[in-house]
Motif scaffolding. Structure first.
Motif, PDB file in Angstrom:
ATOM      1  N   TYR A 302       0.821  -1.205   0.000  1.00 48.89           N
ATOM      2  CA  TYR A 302       0.000   0.000   0.000  1.00 48.89           C
ATOM      3  C   TYR A 302       0.857   1.258   0.000  1.00 48.89           C
ATOM      4  O   TYR A 302       0.556   2.255  -0.653  1.00 48.89           O
ATOM      5  CB  TYR A 302      -0.935   0.002   1.208  1.00 48.89           C
ATOM      6  CG  TYR A 302      -1.946  -1.105   1.154  1.00 48.89           C
ATOM      7  CD1 TYR A 302      -1.879  -2.184   2.019  1.00 48.89           C
ATOM      8  CD2 TYR A 302      -2.967  -1.065   0.215  1.00 48.89           C
ATOM      9  CE1 TYR A 302      -2.794  -3.199   1.959  1.00 48.89           C
ATOM     10  CE2 TYR A 302      -3.883  -2.077   0.146  1.00 48.89           C
ATOM     11  CZ  TYR A 302      -3.795  -3.138   1.013  1.00 48.89           C
ATOM     12  OH  TYR A 302      -4.705  -4.145   0.945  1.00 48.89           O
ATOM     13  N   GLU A 306       0.678   4.184  -2.736  1.00 48.51           N
ATOM     14  CA  GLU A 306       0.365   5.579  -2.424  1.00 48.51           C
ATOM     15  C   GLU A 306       1.398   6.511  -3.004  1.00 48.51           C
ATOM     16  O   GLU A 306       1.084   7.593  -3.508  1.00 48.51           O
ATOM     17  CB  GLU A 306       0.324   5.767  -0.908  1.00 48.51           C
ATOM     18  CG  GLU A 306      -1.064   5.622  -0.368  1.00 48.51           C
ATOM     19  CD  GLU A 306      -1.176   6.287   0.982  1.00 48.51           C
ATOM     20  OE1 GLU A 306      -1.595   5.609   1.913  1.00 48.51           O
ATOM     21  OE2 GLU A 306      -0.824   7.478   1.077  1.00 48.51           O
ATOM     22  N   GLY A 309       0.699   7.292  -6.241  1.00 46.24           N
ATOM     23  CA  GLY A 309      -0.466   8.137  -6.472  1.00 46.24           C
ATOM     24  C   GLY A 309      -1.755   7.374  -6.761  1.00 46.24           C
ATOM     25  O   GLY A 309      -2.679   7.922  -7.344  1.00 46.24           O
ATOM     26  N   ALA A 310      -1.817   6.139  -6.325  1.00 46.36           N
ATOM     27  CA  ALA A 310      -3.052   5.394  -6.589  1.00 46.36           C
ATOM     28  C   ALA A 310      -4.143   5.803  -5.613  1.00 46.36           C
ATOM     29  O   ALA A 310      -3.878   6.103  -4.456  1.00 46.36           O
ATOM     30  CB  ALA A 310      -2.781   3.900  -6.451  1.00 46.36           C
ATOM     31  N   SER A 311      -5.360   5.826  -6.099  1.00 45.82           N
ATOM     32  CA  SER A 311      -6.479   6.203  -5.228  1.00 45.82           C
ATOM     33  C   SER A 311      -6.881   5.001  -4.383  1.00 45.82           C
ATOM     34  O   SER A 311      -6.422   3.886  -4.607  1.00 45.82           O
ATOM     35  CB  SER A 311      -7.672   6.645  -6.067  1.00 45.82           C
ATOM     36  OG  SER A 311      -8.286   5.501  -6.617  1.00 45.82           O
ATOM     37  N   GLY A 312      -7.755   5.244  -3.407  1.00 41.63           N
ATOM     38  CA  GLY A 312      -8.178   4.171  -2.520  1.00 41.63           C
ATOM     39  C   GLY A 312      -8.804   3.014  -3.276  1.00 41.63           C
ATOM     40  O   GLY A 312      -8.485   1.851  -3.063  1.00 41.63           O
ATOM     41  N   TRP A 313      -9.683   3.375  -4.184  1.00 37.51           N
ATOM     42  CA  TRP A 313     -10.375   2.350  -4.949  1.00 37.51           C
ATOM     43  C   TRP A 313      -9.400   1.534  -5.781  1.00 37.51           C
ATOM     44  O   TRP A 313      -9.493   0.318  -5.855  1.00 37.51           O
ATOM     45  CB  TRP A 313     -11.425   3.024  -5.845  1.00 37.51           C
ATOM     46  CG  TRP A 313     -12.139   2.057  -6.718  1.00 37.51           C
ATOM     47  CD1 TRP A 313     -11.967   1.885  -8.043  1.00 37.51           C
ATOM     48  CD2 TRP A 313     -13.098   1.080  -6.310  1.00 37.51           C
ATOM     49  NE1 TRP A 313     -12.780   0.885  -8.515  1.00 37.51           N
ATOM     50  CE2 TRP A 313     -13.481   0.379  -7.474  1.00 37.51           C
ATOM     51  CE3 TRP A 313     -13.680   0.751  -5.093  1.00 37.51           C
ATOM     52  CZ2 TRP A 313     -14.414  -0.647  -7.444  1.00 37.51           C
ATOM     53  CZ3 TRP A 313     -14.614  -0.275  -5.077  1.00 37.51           C
ATOM     54  CH2 TRP A 313     -14.966  -0.962  -6.235  1.00 37.51           C
ATOM     55  N   GLN A 315      -6.254   1.054  -5.181  1.00 41.68           N
ATOM     56  CA  GLN A 315      -5.515   0.162  -4.296  1.00 41.68           C
ATOM     57  C   GLN A 315      -6.338  -1.075  -3.983  1.00 41.68           C
ATOM     58  O   GLN A 315      -5.847  -2.197  -3.927  1.00 41.68           O
ATOM     59  CB  GLN A 315      -5.176   0.882  -2.979  1.00 41.68           C
ATOM     60  CG  GLN A 315      -4.092   1.915  -3.134  1.00 41.68           C
ATOM     61  CD  GLN A 315      -3.861   2.641  -1.820  1.00 41.68           C
ATOM     62  OE1 GLN A 315      -4.136   2.107  -0.751  1.00 41.68           O
ATOM     63  NE2 GLN A 315      -3.370   3.869  -1.898  1.00 41.68           N
ATOM     64  N   PHE A 316      -7.609  -0.838  -3.763  1.00 41.65           N
ATOM     65  CA  PHE A 316      -8.472  -1.970  -3.412  1.00 41.65           C
ATOM     66  C   PHE A 316      -8.525  -2.994  -4.529  1.00 41.65           C
ATOM     67  O   PHE A 316      -8.312  -4.186  -4.323  1.00 41.65           O
ATOM     68  CB  PHE A 316      -9.865  -1.430  -3.088  1.00 41.65           C
ATOM     69  CG  PHE A 316     -10.828  -2.477  -2.647  1.00 41.65           C
ATOM     70  CD1 PHE A 316     -11.894  -2.852  -3.457  1.00 41.65           C
ATOM     71  CD2 PHE A 316     -10.680  -3.119  -1.429  1.00 41.65           C
ATOM     72  CE1 PHE A 316     -12.792  -3.814  -3.041  1.00 41.65           C
ATOM     73  CE2 PHE A 316     -11.570  -4.083  -1.010  1.00 41.65           C
ATOM     74  CZ  PHE A 316     -12.629  -4.429  -1.821  1.00 41.65           C
ATOM     75  N   THR A 320      -5.621  -5.336  -2.935  1.00 40.64           N
ATOM     76  CA  THR A 320      -6.370  -6.112  -1.959  1.00 40.64           C
ATOM     77  C   THR A 320      -7.073  -7.311  -2.587  1.00 40.64           C
ATOM     78  O   THR A 320      -6.858  -8.447  -2.185  1.00 40.64           O
ATOM     79  CB  THR A 320      -7.415  -5.218  -1.271  1.00 40.64           C
ATOM     80  OG1 THR A 320      -6.839  -3.960  -1.009  1.00 40.64           O
ATOM     81  CG2 THR A 320      -7.901  -5.868  -0.010  1.00 40.64           C
TER      82      THR A 320
END
Lengths: 407, 441, 299
Positions: A302, A306, A309-313, A315-316, A320
């Protein structure tokens, strides 16, 4: 009236302790047996291979297949329902011999008995032995019964009726009016609704909990309540909540000014009530599994994402989900299968035995045990089984789920 | 690895042997009875020897596994256990293992045990188990083993199939009756018009005139009888559910819920039970098993009466059955057990224990002689119960009856939920029952 | 990987939600998270509390219009009766003994078998996995009759032995699937390193893989425990005729009869039965933290 005395404690400890020890010992003994027999077996398979090489591979596969199938059919016929022992039982060594011959004749024998495979087979054999007794035998028994008309009226020596039971599964009503297809579709709806909520609810809660925070242990303990409570008790609790007069659901509705719902008599609402209960029951399990999986994903992934510059979504979906897949896939498949075959919830919430709220399994149970029509019920069970198997195979193919993350 | 494995295994083997060796020996205790044989003349010596043989035969320990449907809730299980203990006190070589299984479980487990060849030794159960058990040929007829003329006819009739009797009756009844709260109802209604009138007066706010279990057809059949209908035709096997009598019955149930409401909108057994116990229901239709609990809850305020007569019809005929001893076929192979079982049954259904049962369980006895006991005539509750039973009808015990129950249940609920008309429901019932019976073959 | 220097970014709520590291959450976001969890906990717990209130009510009254958790006329009579006058302690003892034994055996059997599935390719691997999965697809009530027949023939009924065997084996398929999944997430490099150092495969299994899969082992143990603890079908089939062997499930069923149920005892027993399970969950939560996050894996 036996109270818990030291006597009872000691006796039971002794009995259970010796059982555990025997199981452990037999496991180790079996494994050692396989370990030491492996080399001779391997040599044997190679020499048989050389001796039979004149026959050609196809011929050998054919002979092997015939022998093995014959052995299985023989065993199924040997397993007798009813009270009279089967007339085939006297020849019991035959299928074993046939199976062994079939195994060694096949060209695959050399691959199977290769020296490098000694360890995995050794580790597997105890489980296989145990499962054969407790799973394979009942399966074969049920298979045999599904071809007979075993029921109270044909109890001692049921007759062989061939595929008649299977045909009737699709043509005759299961219980009173409903036939197979609507029941099947309803069960699919039940499963789909539940699994979707289980996974999303479990995922949501797991994501919330997967961070350092105060009271995390407490939250986790409380959220696991539905799983910790024994299912029949939980079903009872929810059945009480859906009671027309005294249930929580209707009391709240009335205080909000809405009309109370006949949860137990109205088909639609009863179905919804079943779903609510099962969702409540199933989310903690998913949550725990997903949480365990989340924990095994190293934080560095993670951090790196970050920095990129990846967004939360993003990353998910890119970190994940893929890393969870080896754990999530079996969990979803098992969750689906369990929901599909779930008996407790539809049975207990549907106390009025509304036919409209039956799933395949509850209808099967009623038909089997209320009338003890075991022949019919066995055929029904196998149709059920075949459907689930097909689903699982398709699901695994489509998601490629058997691949691990490290492959 | 091999080295470690060997040491580990030998350690475990030793441990395992130790554990089993230290276990208590499972040998049964042998009671050594010494019989003093005095020297006598030849003739008497022979007699002495015979006596000795008898004693030895009697001393052989017998263990009887008894499955009973009696539970703890109404004191039934405790009563059965006390009977077993009393018998063992008189005959020390006979011991019992009393297992409680609820009615459905008992039936399933008995059939399963039949398949596996491990039947229990004695059953204490309900009459409609005779149907499936005789189909599977798992129980014995009792006509030749007991003097059946001692028992009440209706009780025997409920266990009769194919001209033979398959159970020895213990208690008679298990029937529904009208129970009322004397605080709210002074004199019980004697016909349905009165019932509706009184009911409407009493149904206010959170109080209801009448409550009963609206989900089970067991509560429907008395009314069906009142309207002159039956579930089976004369042959006792063909269902007759799509009849004008059934339609009238369903219409009646619909009316007391919607047209002239005297019953709650949704009520199962627990709901009705709670309402009556809390004093929020004036009358309840419930069975003799509930008498004990209601006596505790309401004391003197509990009244018992017949279910009101249907205007233009008859007195409703609730199903009567009761509990019976049934003998599994496995007894035929063990003479000692068979003897003990027969003796025990005669002990339990003898006059003394029947009177005891009446006192403890509030049930009516199956022994004719015990019915005349003043205990029953003097107790208003038992008297009311007996009064209802007189107009009861024996519950059919054929396996096909189950099909009827299953057919009636959803339709009855549909009518009460106002999702089907009585005519449609009756037709659907008939169809379902016929389909089910066809499958039984 | 390019490293772009940038100012700390403002995170949206969704990012907080999906970002599993939990750093940098503002207090407000934390509050929201706590609130969401509290609501979820309430939903999870409330129906169970209603059972508690039934157990505290005098008389066998299942239903009541009051929503209070503790009724006005609360009494502990039901608990006292169940504990001291019924054989409740015997049932709990039996259940605890049987369940612990089965969960342990099942775990041991499955841990080794799953390792075989995870680390080797052998003929019959895929069919084997499918077979294990398919064992979950046959409805349990159907299997009761043949299992009873088999158990009677083998003399396993009315003993602890039969039940322990049955439970141990039937939990194996699920355990293997779950453990195999977790093993798959552990990189092979770890074992390869150990093999180079001269350790045999089994030693590396014991020393490396097992410690790393503690969350999986804990979950599997918990699950096996739960299945055996609340199981009714097997218990009924195998030991119902010997009251000294009864698990709490059989004992509590005894409180129900055809038309009546002693709700007070039933719910009091249910509440007491849930306590050991909850305790187990609480205790095991420390095992649910994976060894991997302790930094043993560096790419």
């Amino acid at each position: 009236m036996k109270h818990l005395t030291l006597d009872i404690i000691l006796n039971s400890l002794r009995e259970v302790g010796s059982t555990v020890l025997y199981i452990f010992l037999s496991t180790v003994l079996i494994e050692l047996l396989v370990y030491f027999l492996w080399e001779p077996l391997s040599a044997l398979s190679r020499s048989i291979d050389r001796a039979l090489s004149f026959l050609g591979r196809t011929v050998r596969y054919a002979i092997s297949a015939i022998l093995i199938v014959a052995a299985v059919v023989f065993v199924v016929a040997m397993v007798s329902p009813g009270q009279e022992p089967s007339s085939w039982a006297g020849y019991w060594p035959l299928p074993g011999v046939a199976f062994l011959i079939g195994l060694f004749v096949s060209p695959a024998a050399v691959t199977i008995f290769s020296p490098r495979l000694r360890l995995p087979y050794m580790l597997l054999v105890p489980a296989v032995v145990g499962l054969s007794l407790l799973v394979v035998y009942p399966l074969l028994w049920e298979l045999n019964v599904s071809f007979t008309n075993l029921s109270p009226k044909h109890f001692r020596s049921p007759d062989f009726v061939g595929l008649q039971n299977y045909i009737e599964v699709f043509t005759r009503p299961i219980l009173k009016q409903i036939t197979f297809t609507p029941l099947f579709l309803r069960t699919i709806l039940w499963t789909a609704v539940n699994v979707v909520f289980h996974v999303s609810g479990g995922m949501g809660l797991a994501l919330l909990l997967n961070r350092k925070m105060k009271l995390r242990g407490l939250y986790r303990a409380l959220l696991v309540f539905p799983w910790a409570i024994p299912q029949p008790v939980a079903c009872l609790a929810w059945r009480g909540e859906f009671h027309f007069e005294y249930g929580f659901a209707n009391i709240v509705l009335q205080r909000l000014g809405l009309a109370p719902i006949q949860w137990m008599s109205n088909p639609t609402w009863n179905f919804i009530a079943m779903c609510i209960t099962n969702i409540w029951l199933g989310i903690p399990f998913m949550m725990v599994i997903i949480l365990g999986g989340l924990q095994s994903i190293a934080g560095e992934f993670y951090e790196a994402a970050e920095i990129d510059g990846a967004s939360g979504w993003q990353q998910f979906t890119n970190i994940t989900l893929p890393l969870l897949r080896p754990i999530l896939t079996p969990a979803i498949i098992l969750g689906t299968v369990w929901t599909f075959t779930n008996f407790n919830v539809p049975f207990f919430i549907n106390q009025n035995e509304l036919e409209t709220s039956d799933t395949l399994v509850t209808a099967l149970f009623r038909s089997a045990f209320q009338y003890f029509n075991l022949g019919d019920a066995a055929a029904f069970a196998f149709v059920n089984f075949a459907l689930l198997l097909i689903f699982s195979i398709i699901y695994i193919r489509v998601t490629g789920g058997l691949k691990g993350a490290t492959e | 690895m091999k080295k470690h494995a060997l040491t580990l295994i030998s350690a475990l083997v030793v441990l395992g042997l130790l554990l089993t060796a230290c276990g208590p020996a499972a040998t049964p205790e042998r009671v050594v009875e010494t019989v003093v044989v005095t020297e006598k003349e030849e003739v008497e010596v022979t007699r002495e020897v015979e006596v000795v043989k008898e004693v030895e035969a009697e001393a052989k320990p017998v263990k009887i596994v008894l499955w009973t449907k009696e539970g703890e809730a109404d004191g039934g299980l405790q009563f059965v256990q006390s009977l077993a203990d009393a018998y063992t006190a008189i005959n020390p070589h006979v011991t019992f293992e009393v297992i409680n299984k609820d009615v459905e479980t008992l039936r399933e487990d008995f059939l399963t045990a039949g398949l596996a060849g491990s039947l229990p030794d004695l059953l204490w159960t309900v009459n409609d188990h005779a149907g499936p058990f005789t189909d599977a040929e798992l129980i014995l007829p009792v006509d030749d083993l007991f003097d059946l003329s001692l028992y009440v006819d209706s009780a025997l009739a409920a266990a009769e199939l194919g001209g033979q009797t398959w159970g020895v009756p213990i208690a008679n009844g298990n029937h529904l009756m009208l129970l009322y709260n004397k605080d709210l109802v002074e004199t019980p209604p004697t016909n349905t018009d009165e019932l509706i009138e009184m009911g409407q007066e009493l149904t206010t706010g959170d109080q209801y005139g009448l409550v009963f279990n609206q989900t089970e057809p067991f509560w429907l059949v008395p009314w069906l009888g009142g309207f002159g209908g039956k579930v089976f035709a004369e042959d006792g096997k063909t269902p007759t559910l799509n009849t004008p009598e059934m339609v009238n019955t369903l219409q009646f149930l619909y009316d007391i819920k919607y047209t002239t409401p005297i019953i709650p909108p949704e009520s199962d057994y627990d709901g009705a039970d709670t309402l009556f116990k809390e004093g929020k229901a004036a009358m309840i239709i419930n069975g003799d098993w509930s008498l004990g609990a209601y006596k505790d809850a309401l004391g003197d305020k509990l009244g018992v009466a017949r279910i009101p007569e249907v205007v233009g019809g008859e007195w409703p005929h609730p199903y009567t059955s009761g509990v019976y001893f049934m003998l599994p076929v496995s007894l035929e192979e063990d003479e000692a057990k068979m003897e003990a079982v027969v003796d025990f049954i005669e002990f339990v259904t003898g006059a003394n224990n029947q009177a005891l049962m009446v006192a403890k369980l509030n049930r009516l006895p199956a022994l004719k002689a015990a019915l005349d006991d003043p205990l029953i005539a003097n107790d208003p509750i038992l008297k009311g119960s007996a009064d209802q039973m007189v107009v009861g009808t024996p519950m059919p015990t054929v396996s096909e009856m189950r099909c009827n129950w299953d057919a009636m249940k959803p339709e009855m609920q549909a009518v009460l939920a106002d999702t089907k008309s009585p005519e449609d429901a009756a037709a659907a019932m008939q169809e379902a029952a016929e389909a089910c019976i066809a499958k039984l073959e | 990987m390019t490293i772009t220097a940038s100012a700390p970014r403002k995170r949206s709520a969704w990012q907080h939600f999906f970002n599993s590291s939990g750093r940098g959450d503002s207090p407000f976001k934390r509050l929201l998270i706590h609130l969401a969890l509290i609501v979820s906990c309430a939903i999870a717990v409330y129906p169970v509390l209603r059972i508690v209130s039934v157990s505290l009510r005098p008389g066998d009254r299942l239903l009541s219009t009051s929503l209070a958790i503790v009724p006005e006329d609360a009494t502990l009579q039901a608990y006292k009766t169940v504990l001291w006058e019924k054989e409740f302690l015997v049932w709990i003892w039996n259940s605890a003994l049987i369940t612990t034994a089965t969960a342990s055996i099942g775990l041991i059997l499955a841990a080794t078998s799953a390792y075989a599935f995870s680390r080797w390719r052998f003929p019959g691997r895929k069919p084997g996995l499918i077979f294990l999965l398919s064992t979950q697809m046959l409805p349990a009530p159907m299997m009761m009759v043949p299992i009873y027949i088999l158990a009677t023939k083998l003399g396993l009924t009315h003993t602890y032995r039969g039940l322990v065997l049955a439970y141990s084996v039937t939990t194996v398929p699920f355990s293997i699937w779950m453990l195999k999944g977790y093993y798959d997430t552990i990189p092979r490099e770890l074992e390869d390193a150990a093999l180079i150092d001269g350790a045999s495969p089994l030693v590396s299994f014991w020393r490396i893989i097992l410690p790393l899969s503690t969350p999986a082992l804990a979950i599997v143990f918990l699950f096996n425990f739960m299945s055996a603890w609340s199981d009714y079908l097997f218990a009924r089939v195998m030991i119902a005729s010997e009251t000294r062997l009864w698990t709490w499930v059989l004992g509590v069923r005894d409180f129900q009869s055809q038309f009546q149920t002693q709700w007070g005892f039933f719910s009091a027993a249910s509440v007491m039965v849930a306590i050991p399970v909850m305790a187990l969950f609480l205790y095991s939560s420390k095992w649910l933290i994976s060894g991997l996050t302790l930094g043993s894996v560096k790419g």
